[in-house]
Scaffold this motif. Sequence first.
Motif, PDB file in Angstrom:
ATOM      1  N   HIS A  44      27.778  28.870  43.337  1.00 59.71           N
ATOM      2  CA  HIS A  44      28.481  28.893  44.627  1.00 59.71           C
ATOM      3  C   HIS A  44      29.794  29.663  44.519  1.00 59.71           C
ATOM      4  O   HIS A  44      30.456  29.631  43.484  1.00 59.71           O
ATOM      5  N   LYS A  45      30.170  30.305  45.629  1.00 61.77           N
ATOM      6  CA  LYS A  45      31.420  31.069  45.654  1.00 61.77           C
ATOM      7  C   LYS A  45      32.634  30.133  45.603  1.00 61.77           C
ATOM      8  O   LYS A  45      32.596  29.015  46.090  1.00 61.77           O
ATOM      9  N   LEU A  46      33.691  30.664  45.011  1.00 62.61           N
ATOM     10  CA  LEU A  46      34.968  29.959  44.888  1.00 62.61           C
ATOM     11  C   LEU A  46      35.974  30.565  45.849  1.00 62.61           C
ATOM     12  O   LEU A  46      35.921  31.757  46.137  1.00 62.61           O
ATOM     13  N   GLU A  81      44.502  34.831  48.211  1.00 60.79           N
ATOM     14  CA  GLU A  81      43.321  33.977  48.092  1.00 60.79           C
ATOM     15  C   GLU A  81      42.065  34.838  48.160  1.00 60.79           C
ATOM     16  O   GLU A  81      41.879  35.599  49.112  1.00 60.79           O
ATOM     17  N   VAL A  82      41.231  34.716  47.136  1.00 58.14           N
ATOM     18  CA  VAL A  82      40.002  35.510  47.081  1.00 58.14           C
ATOM     19  C   VAL A  82      38.777  34.608  47.152  1.00 58.14           C
ATOM     20  O   VAL A  82      38.844  33.412  46.896  1.00 58.14           O
ATOM     21  N   LEU A  83      37.666  35.238  47.488  1.00 62.66           N
ATOM     22  CA  LEU A  83      36.381  34.557  47.591  1.00 62.66           C
ATOM     23  C   LEU A  83      35.425  35.301  46.678  1.00 62.66           C
ATOM     24  O   LEU A  83      35.246  36.516  46.828  1.00 62.66           O
ATOM     25  N   CYS A  84      34.846  34.607  45.697  1.00 62.87           N
ATOM     26  CA  CYS A  84      33.922  35.264  44.771  1.00 62.87           C
ATOM     27  C   CYS A  84      33.152  34.226  43.962  1.00 62.87           C
ATOM     28  O   CYS A  84      33.485  33.041  43.977  1.00 62.87           O
ATOM     29  N   MET A  85      32.132  34.686  43.255  1.00 60.40           N
ATOM     30  CA  MET A  85      31.406  33.819  42.335  1.00 60.40           C
ATOM     31  C   MET A  85      32.312  33.525  41.139  1.00 60.40           C
ATOM     32  O   MET A  85      33.143  34.367  40.767  1.00 60.40           O
ATOM     33  N   VAL A 126      42.791  47.159  46.163  1.00 59.69           N
ATOM     34  CA  VAL A 126      41.599  47.608  45.432  1.00 59.69           C
ATOM     35  C   VAL A 126      41.068  46.399  44.667  1.00 59.69           C
ATOM     36  O   VAL A 126      41.725  45.885  43.761  1.00 59.69           O
ATOM     37  N   LEU A 127      39.890  45.943  45.067  1.00 63.57           N
ATOM     38  CA  LEU A 127      39.333  44.712  44.520  1.00 63.57           C
ATOM     39  C   LEU A 127      38.206  44.990  43.531  1.00 63.57           C
ATOM     40  O   LEU A 127      37.480  45.971  43.676  1.00 63.57           O
ATOM     41  N   PRO A 128      38.034  44.108  42.549  1.00 59.40           N
ATOM     42  CA  PRO A 128      36.871  44.235  41.665  1.00 59.40           C
ATOM     43  C   PRO A 128      35.589  44.026  42.475  1.00 59.40           C
ATOM     44  O   PRO A 128      35.622  43.464  43.579  1.00 59.40           O
ATOM     45  N   ALA A 129      34.474  44.474  41.931  1.00 57.02           N
ATOM     46  CA  ALA A 129      33.179  44.337  42.603  1.00 57.02           C
ATOM     47  C   ALA A 129      32.908  42.866  42.932  1.00 57.02           C
ATOM     48  O   ALA A 129      33.242  41.983  42.155  1.00 57.02           O
TER      49      ALA A 129
END
Length: 198
Positions: free
Chosen positions: A101-103, A134-138, A165-168
């Motif tokens: 789930h994404k964090l 605040e980021v949303l990602c796995m 510039v965000l990571p993939a």
Amino acid sequence: MANVFEFVAEARSASGSSAAKIVRRKGKVPAVIYGGNSAPEMLLLDHNEIVKHLVHEAVYSHVLDVKIDGKTEKAVLKHIQRHPAKPQILHMDFMRVDATHKLKVHVPLHFINEAISAGVKKGGVVTHAMVDVEVLCMPSALPEFIEVDLANADIGSTIHLSDLVLPASVEIAALQHGAEHDHPVVQIVKTRTTEEAE
């Protein structure tokens, strides 16, 4: 050196402010771990060990190992309550992490090339509107920090959330709510001296 991403805890049974005061006097920090498919669990951690861990910025944006009475759970640090006047940690919140789930986590911003930016060379001043985002990602894609390059920023220019510039596979949480949430992150403004020189 001890693993800064491992927090050794013990389960606690007593709750409430009076119980919390007692454990703090013993050099312990009350905490809670919640989320996932398990019930919230009250914990105790060693204050001195926590202070050593929190010196490392990466702790705030990493998946951590919370070792509770020998059993390890994956979690992120969601909140720290600090004493307003003393260098004391009063309470901590950990949120369990599910690899599927994404964090939603706050990640520090690292501003680079401020001193050599076009605007600063002309006498402008860098003003930061944010220090983290605040980021949303796995969990596997969680970045330690996000770089903001100011080399080409001129006087009057503003870098917004959408310019980062965000990571993939990492998204900005605020931008999920539309363009009106594309807040400024940093800008280079004129100073009185710059205006007088012009």
